[in-house]
Design a protein around this motif. Structure first.
Motif, PDB file in Angstrom:
ATOM      1  N   ARG A 274      16.023  69.658   0.368  1.00 21.95           N
ATOM      2  CA  ARG A 274      17.317  70.160   0.793  1.00 21.95           C
ATOM      3  C   ARG A 274      17.696  71.399  -0.004  1.00 21.95           C
ATOM      4  O   ARG A 274      17.551  71.421  -1.225  1.00 21.95           O
ATOM      5  CB  ARG A 274      18.388  69.103   0.600  1.00 21.95           C
ATOM      6  CG  ARG A 274      19.029  68.657   1.916  1.00 21.95           C
ATOM      7  CD  ARG A 274      19.856  67.438   1.702  1.00 21.95           C
ATOM      8  NE  ARG A 274      19.239  66.612   0.706  1.00 21.95           N
ATOM      9  CZ  ARG A 274      18.073  66.024   0.888  1.00 21.95           C
ATOM     10  NH1 ARG A 274      17.422  66.131   2.005  1.00 21.95           N
ATOM     11  NH2 ARG A 274      17.560  65.320  -0.088  1.00 21.95           N
ATOM     12  N   ALA A 275      18.227  72.393   0.678  1.00 18.71           N
ATOM     13  CA  ALA A 275      18.746  73.569  -0.025  1.00 18.71           C
ATOM     14  C   ALA A 275      20.075  73.237  -0.671  1.00 18.71           C
ATOM     15  O   ALA A 275      20.339  73.610  -1.802  1.00 18.71           O
ATOM     16  CB  ALA A 275      18.912  74.718   0.952  1.00 18.71           C
ATOM     17  N   ALA A 276      20.905  72.511   0.060  1.00 22.91           N
ATOM     18  CA  ALA A 276      22.207  72.142  -0.519  1.00 22.91           C
ATOM     19  C   ALA A 276      22.004  71.027  -1.522  1.00 22.91           C
ATOM     20  O   ALA A 276      21.072  70.233  -1.420  1.00 22.91           O
ATOM     21  CB  ALA A 276      23.174  71.705   0.567  1.00 22.91           C
ATOM     22  N   GLY A 277      22.902  70.952  -2.460  1.00 21.01           N
ATOM     23  CA  GLY A 277      22.651  70.094  -3.614  1.00 21.01           C
ATOM     24  C   GLY A 277      23.110  68.672  -3.462  1.00 21.01           C
ATOM     25  O   GLY A 277      23.328  67.998  -4.469  1.00 21.01           O
ATOM     26  N   ALA A 278      23.292  68.218  -2.271  1.00 21.18           N
ATOM     27  CA  ALA A 278      23.955  66.925  -2.083  1.00 21.18           C
ATOM     28  C   ALA A 278      23.188  65.786  -2.698  1.00 21.18           C
ATOM     29  O   ALA A 278      21.997  65.754  -2.659  1.00 21.18           O
ATOM     30  CB  ALA A 278      24.089  66.670  -0.619  1.00 21.18           C
TER      31      ALA A 278
END
Lengths: 151, 151, 151, 151
Positions: A147-151
């Motif tokens: 994932r690029a977003a850090g969730a």
């Protein structure tokens, strides 16, 4: 207790960066935020197995934390890049236990465990559905893209 | 716009003590917490008029914040006893505007305003019910006992 | 006012996933959290220009928020992947103003602005140092790798 | 271990009202907030013995949480008036352990314990000073006025 696969199968990693507002006047991450980090790590653990916890809550399946234990070893600081290593360590008919290791590179900052009970919208205990049990004993999907977003 | 009574009628005070976790590494209250203080003050404003906002939300009446403005004058610090002076300053058919002055004794620390829209469980705008409008234009109940708890 | 380059130069993007604890009983992201998202976006804006805000704070340079304005358009929800588009829109000798657009794909959820003043460890206003001014008017470093972690 | 007086001597009560922002989309208080409630209770425990924890931190005495255990029995909800009953249960040369019972009237919602280590500004362990040890083994001051603010 439901038998579990090898720990590495039911382990995933969640990366995050410490936010300014998560610090306190001691200049370190406030201790309550580690429960927040563990929760975010748990949500990603599910996403990496193709499951949106949001969709579970929308369908009346909730997993509230019923007990939590935290051991704080070393402080995390603003802007630190942390990794939460999350493992399912126990699974019963109505509850699941996760273990977390909050790391800054190779340094262990905090160890935690939470036990989550399976409840419905009425917050009453109910048996973990078979398909949910299957998730808790499974590894990451091969197709789960980094994932690029850090969730 | 619905006409409003004199400002002192639609004004109430909420007292709170700054919590440790509300500070950041600058040693002062993190700026996002002022929205939390204003919200707590708004909830008490209603309680002092005999209204539980909780019961409104349970009956499908919500008042989400649709805009907010904050001007930070001086920092609040851990353990400070603050008072939030809250006034209704505007009332329309679908929205209400509150003004807040966060004080430490006679010192103004932060001025804020929030506009809240009236929505249902579906989050769609709806007209403010007449009995709710009546609350927003009324003074504190004589019988509103001074609260022991600081909420 | 210091002249600014074209907006796209002083614009950066921060991605994040909504955490469970950031929701409230309305089932949407609590409005105070948008200030937290904007702050995280601001910190990343700096990182993308090679600057660690943490190192500034360690060297006695702080940028507290002195005013903030938020307009909430549509609610964000648990697990949403959001992008905060952050632009420097004003720069004076002692303050800098950022504008934020919190997006869910092409949908604008919240618009915000914050003005930050330059202060020392004593929290007294001081002139923005020349090298800091240079940062606020510069674009992202070519070498700033896309971050895997969601900072 | 330092001997402790009877539990009722080293017990105090902290009252608070649940804030809106402390709830999550399950409609109950998010589990991380109980650590916040316990911390606020601990700060008041000290205030009732004439001690400002703020002044300790200003003088380089800190008591970070080194471990925490929480057992969640029943959910707290928005606007609930809670009482945190806080007791010192263990005292060594470098650490103190508090036990908390978060109550809604006679109903126990959450039981927790935290162990706090004594450290200096450098976050290194140090011996609890004699005057601090005296505080941890003492009862409330007779003159501790009932607080109007809810801290």
């Amino acid at each position: 207790m439901t038998p579990l696969p090898a720990p590495e199968v039911v382990t995933s990693r969640h990366r995050l960066r410490v936010r300014f507002c998560e610090t306190d006047l001691m200049g370190i991450v406030h201790h309550a935020n580690y429960l927040v980090y563990c929760e975010a790590a748990r949500v990603e653990w599910l996403l990496l197995r193709g499951v949106s916890y949001e969709s579970w809550t929308r369908h009346g399946l909730h997993l509230p934390v019923v007990d939590a234990t935290l051991r704080y070893k070393l402080p995390a600081r603003f802007e630190d890049e942390l990794e939460v290593v999350t493992t399912v360590v126990e699974l019963s008919r109505v509850a699941v236990r996760f273990r977390y290791r909050v790391m800054r590179k190779a340094t262990l900052l905090c160890e935690a465990e939470t036990r989550l009970a399976c409840v419905g919208d009425d917050l009453r205990l109910k048996r973990i559905p078979a398909e949910v049990e299957r998730i808790f004993t499974s590894g990451e999907l091969a197709s789960a893209a980094p994932r690029a977003a850090g969730a």
